[in-house]
Motif scaffolding. Structure first.
Motif, mmCIF file in Angstrom:
data_model
loop_
_atom_site.group_PDB
_atom_site.id
_atom_site.type_symbol
_atom_site.label_atom_id
_atom_site.label_comp_id
_atom_site.label_asym_id
_atom_site.label_seq_id
_atom_site.Cartn_x
_atom_site.Cartn_y
_atom_site.Cartn_z
ATOM 1 N N PHE A 186 -1.866 7.279 45.513
ATOM 2 C CA PHE A 186 -2.120 6.955 44.110
ATOM 3 C C PHE A 186 -3.292 5.989 43.965
ATOM 4 C CE2 PHE A 186 1.073 4.040 45.751
ATOM 5 C CZ PHE A 186 0.650 2.798 45.309
ATOM 6 N N LEU A 187 -3.900 6.058 42.800
ATOM 7 C CA LEU A 187 -4.905 5.117 42.332
ATOM 8 C C LEU A 187 -5.004 5.304 40.842
ATOM 9 C CD1 LEU A 187 -8.482 6.470 43.305
ATOM 10 C CD2 LEU A 187 -6.502 7.860 42.754
ATOM 11 N N ALA A 188 -5.715 4.425 40.157
ATOM 12 C CA ALA A 188 -5.853 4.545 38.707
ATOM 13 C C ALA A 188 -7.195 5.164 38.345
ATOM 14 C CB ALA A 188 -5.707 3.178 38.043
ATOM 15 N N ALA A 189 -7.295 5.576 37.089
ATOM 16 C CA ALA A 189 -8.560 6.122 36.600
ATOM 17 C C ALA A 189 -9.548 5.019 36.262
ATOM 18 C CB ALA A 189 -8.307 6.983 35.361
ATOM 19 N N SER A 190 -9.071 3.789 36.132
ATOM 20 C CA SER A 190 -9.946 2.679 35.736
ATOM 21 C C SER A 190 -9.581 1.420 36.503
ATOM 22 C CB SER A 190 -9.827 2.429 34.224
ATOM 23 O OG SER A 190 -8.477 2.188 33.883
ATOM 24 N N ASP A 191 -10.545 0.526 36.601
ATOM 25 C CA ASP A 191 -10.359 -0.680 37.401
ATOM 26 C C ASP A 191 -9.324 -1.635 36.815
ATOM 27 O OD1 ASP A 191 -12.075 -0.185 39.555
ATOM 28 O OD2 ASP A 191 -13.822 -0.853 38.429
ATOM 29 N N GLY A 192 -9.195 -1.680 35.482
ATOM 30 C CA GLY A 192 -8.297 -2.652 34.867
ATOM 31 C C GLY A 192 -6.882 -2.543 35.390
ATOM 32 N N TYR A 193 -6.282 -1.366 35.237
ATOM 33 C CA TYR A 193 -4.906 -1.203 35.712
ATOM 34 C C TYR A 193 -4.846 -1.186 37.229
ATOM 35 C CZ TYR A 193 -0.299 0.513 36.677
ATOM 36 O OH TYR A 193 0.972 0.629 37.190
ATOM 37 N N ASN A 194 -5.851 -0.615 37.880
ATOM 38 C CA ASN A 194 -5.808 -0.543 39.341
ATOM 39 C C ASN A 194 -5.754 -1.937 39.963
ATOM 40 O OD1 ASN A 194 -6.025 1.890 41.250
ATOM 41 N ND2 ASN A 194 -7.305 0.362 42.265
ATOM 42 N N PRO B 291 -3.933 0.037 29.730
ATOM 43 C CA PRO B 291 -3.447 -1.049 28.883
ATOM 44 C C PRO B 291 -4.324 -2.289 28.927
ATOM 45 C CG PRO B 291 -2.117 -0.872 30.863
ATOM 46 C CD PRO B 291 -3.012 0.324 30.842
ATOM 47 N N HIS B 292 -5.223 -2.381 29.911
ATOM 48 C CA HIS B 292 -6.099 -3.544 30.030
ATOM 49 C C HIS B 292 -7.524 -3.256 29.550
ATOM 50 C CE1 HIS B 292 -2.878 -5.358 32.363
ATOM 51 N NE2 HIS B 292 -2.839 -4.253 33.077
ATOM 52 N N GLU B 293 -7.906 -1.981 29.554
ATOM 53 C CA GLU B 293 -9.275 -1.629 29.179
ATOM 54 C C GLU B 293 -9.365 -0.729 27.951
ATOM 55 O OE1 GLU B 293 -11.508 -0.024 32.427
ATOM 56 O OE2 GLU B 293 -11.244 -1.796 33.689
ATOM 57 N N GLY B 294 -8.240 -0.149 27.528
ATOM 58 C CA GLY B 294 -8.267 0.743 26.376
ATOM 59 C C GLY B 294 -8.500 2.190 26.789
ATOM 60 N N ASP B 295 -9.261 2.900 25.981
ATOM 61 C CA ASP B 295 -9.489 4.322 26.220
ATOM 62 C C ASP B 295 -10.163 4.569 27.565
ATOM 63 O OD1 ASP B 295 -8.398 4.972 23.794
ATOM 64 O OD2 ASP B 295 -10.316 5.185 22.761
ATOM 65 N N VAL B 296 -9.752 5.646 28.213
ATOM 66 C CA VAL B 296 -10.375 6.102 29.449
ATOM 67 C C VAL B 296 -10.994 7.469 29.161
ATOM 68 C CG1 VAL B 296 -9.992 6.814 31.833
ATOM 69 C CG2 VAL B 296 -8.744 4.851 30.902
ATOM 70 N N PRO B 297 -12.315 7.616 29.261
ATOM 71 C CA PRO B 297 -12.948 8.896 28.949
ATOM 72 C C PRO B 297 -12.438 10.005 29.868
ATOM 73 C CG PRO B 297 -14.588 7.148 29.118
ATOM 74 C CD PRO B 297 -13.299 6.580 29.628
ATOM 75 N N PRO B 298 -12.209 11.204 29.335
ATOM 76 C CA PRO B 298 -11.786 12.319 30.190
ATOM 77 C C PRO B 298 -12.727 12.551 31.366
ATOM 78 C CG PRO B 298 -11.510 12.899 27.887
ATOM 79 C CD PRO B 298 -12.228 11.582 27.915
ATOM 80 N N GLU B 299 -14.024 12.309 31.162
ATOM 81 C CA GLU B 299 -14.999 12.499 32.247
ATOM 82 C C GLU B 299 -14.724 11.545 33.398
ATOM 83 O OE1 GLU B 299 -15.701 12.083 29.075
ATOM 84 O OE2 GLU B 299 -16.451 14.090 28.519
ATOM 85 N N ARG B 300 -14.194 10.360 33.095
ATOM 86 C CA ARG B 300 -13.861 9.406 34.152
ATOM 87 C C ARG B 300 -12.676 9.930 34.969
ATOM 88 N NH1 ARG B 300 -14.960 5.949 38.164
ATOM 89 N NH2 ARG B 300 -13.389 4.303 38.358
ATOM 90 N N VAL B 301 -11.690 10.506 34.302
ATOM 91 C CA VAL B 301 -10.546 11.083 35.007
ATOM 92 C C VAL B 301 -11.008 12.215 35.917
ATOM 93 C CG1 VAL B 301 -8.294 12.181 34.753
ATOM 94 C CG2 VAL B 301 -9.032 10.459 33.085
ATOM 95 N N LEU B 302 -11.905 13.054 35.406
ATOM 96 C CA LEU B 302 -12.458 14.141 36.212
ATOM 97 C C LEU B 302 -13.198 13.595 37.426
ATOM 98 C CD1 LEU B 302 -13.263 17.120 36.683
ATOM 99 C CD2 LEU B 302 -15.233 16.694 35.166
ATOM 100 N N GLU B 303 -13.967 12.533 37.232
ATOM 101 C CA GLU B 303 -14.726 11.925 38.331
ATOM 102 C C GLU B 303 -13.803 11.440 39.439
ATOM 103 O OE1 GLU B 303 -17.222 7.779 39.001
ATOM 104 O OE2 GLU B 303 -17.257 8.713 37.016
ATOM 105 N N VAL B 304 -12.713 10.767 39.064
ATOM 106 C CA VAL B 304 -11.772 10.267 40.062
ATOM 107 C C VAL B 304 -11.065 11.432 40.753
ATOM 108 C CG1 VAL B 304 -9.685 8.885 40.430
ATOM 109 C CG2 VAL B 304 -11.463 8.082 38.864
ATOM 110 N N ALA B 305 -10.694 12.457 39.978
ATOM 111 C CA ALA B 305 -10.053 13.630 40.565
ATOM 112 C C ALA B 305 -10.969 14.303 41.583
ATOM 113 C CB ALA B 305 -9.658 14.618 39.474
ATOM 114 N N GLU B 306 -12.234 14.467 41.235
ATOM 115 C CA GLU B 306 -13.185 15.088 42.162
ATOM 116 C C GLU B 306 -13.348 14.240 43.414
ATOM 117 O OE1 GLU B 306 -16.105 17.628 39.191
ATOM 118 O OE2 GLU B 306 -16.507 15.489 39.493
ATOM 119 N N ARG B 307 -13.295 12.937 43.256
ATOM 120 C CA ARG B 307 -13.453 12.040 44.404
ATOM 121 C C ARG B 307 -12.305 12.223 45.406
ATOM 122 N NH1 ARG B 307 -15.540 6.827 45.634
ATOM 123 N NH2 ARG B 307 -15.079 6.506 47.844
ATOM 124 N N VAL B 308 -11.057 12.248 44.923
ATOM 125 C CA VAL B 308 -9.938 12.347 45.856
ATOM 126 C C VAL B 308 -9.782 13.773 46.395
ATOM 127 C CG1 VAL B 308 -8.741 10.372 44.866
ATOM 128 C CG2 VAL B 308 -8.230 12.663 43.998
#
Length: 284
Positions: A84-92, A132-149
């Protein structure tokens, strides 16, 4: 169980056994995380060994890093590992004290341990519908993390709505983008009911072809590292809705209610499940 008082390994094994008897196809049984960080997950290997494994059930273990993966492989018997990991640094950073980049390296380590043994690795991307710490997470960011893993060797992706910030519109946006760009990737969705939208989000995901969902018996769950988080979508509530919709669900609903009652007994307080209180509509 991570936000609950620690239960004995015997009680945790009893709950795994009760879930195994329901016929659900997959169970995330234990978590090989730091017992100092999450005391409720301590002695994972012992709890796992005490349980009775049902034929036809694929059991998985949650692992945060190489050490957790090695412990799971040593324990044996798992059909997959869940990194596991998060889509954004705030929650991670709140969850594991690392950046997403650092956690991506941990995911690669988990894959490196699991692959030689033939155990597939699914990666959960937390806060995929909002942080919850950074607000909205762009769908493109989720795609970027998915492609990375996936590039690191992951076999599947689970998108987590860690604090219930998702809505049907956000589900359509994120899932639509991943389906368009990564059409062959196995996709699971993991919803929390923090803001009362979990069931609506399942329905939205079904409409765009998702067929695998995480749920938690009794509605247990919720991250201790996220403000305002409450439990996951209750398994019995989800199965009840799917059955009533005419969806083929090969689960013994009565045994599911028994498992929910056991979970409530073990944690010692009422759980969030609605159907366990009201009963199924076909019993009225």
């Amino acid at each position: 169980m991570q936000s609950e008082k620690p239960l004995s390994v015997e009680d945790r094994a009893r709950l795994i056994d009760a879930l195994s008897a329901t016929g659900v196809p997959k169970i995330e049984a234990v978590s090989f995380v730091s017992p100092k960080a999450v005391p409720a997950m301590a002695d994972a290997a012992e709890g796992w060994m005490r349980g009775r494994r049902a034929e036809g059930v694929a059991y998985s273990a949650l692992v945060p890093n190489r050490r957790g993966a090695e412990a799971a492989v040593e324990a044996g018997g798992f059909g997959s590992l869940q990194a596991f990991l998060a889509a954004s640094d705030g929650y991670n950073r709140k969850n594991v004290g690392k950046s997403v980049e650092e956690s991506a390296a941990d995911v690669a380590d988990v894959v490196a341990v699991a692959k030689p043994t033939g155990i597939p690795v699914e990666v959960s991307i937390s806060a995929a519908f909002g942080d919850p710490h950074e607000g909205d997470v762009p769908p493109e960011r989720v795609l970027e993390v998915a492609e990375r893993v996936l590039g690191a060797g992951a076999d599947g992706i689970s998108l987590g709505d860690t604090t219930g910030m998702g809505s049907p519109t956000r589900v359509w946006e994120v899932v639509g983008l991943l389906r368009d760009r990564l059409p062959e990737v196995a996709l699971n969705l993991h919803f929390h009911d923090t803001r009362g939208t979990a069931m609506a989000n399942v329905l939205a995901a079904l409409q765009v072809g998702v067929t695998e969902f995480d749920a938690s018996i009794g509605g247990l769950g919720g991250s201790p590292f996220a403000p305002g988080a409450n439990g996951n979508l209750a398994t019995e509530d989800l199965v009840h809705m799917l059955i009533d919709m005419g969806t083929e669900v090969d689960v013994d609903f009565d045994r599911l209610l028994e498992a929910s009652r056991l979970a409530e007994e073990l944690v010692g307080h009422p759980l969030a499940s609605q159907v366990s209180k009201a009963g199924p509509r076909w019993a009225v």
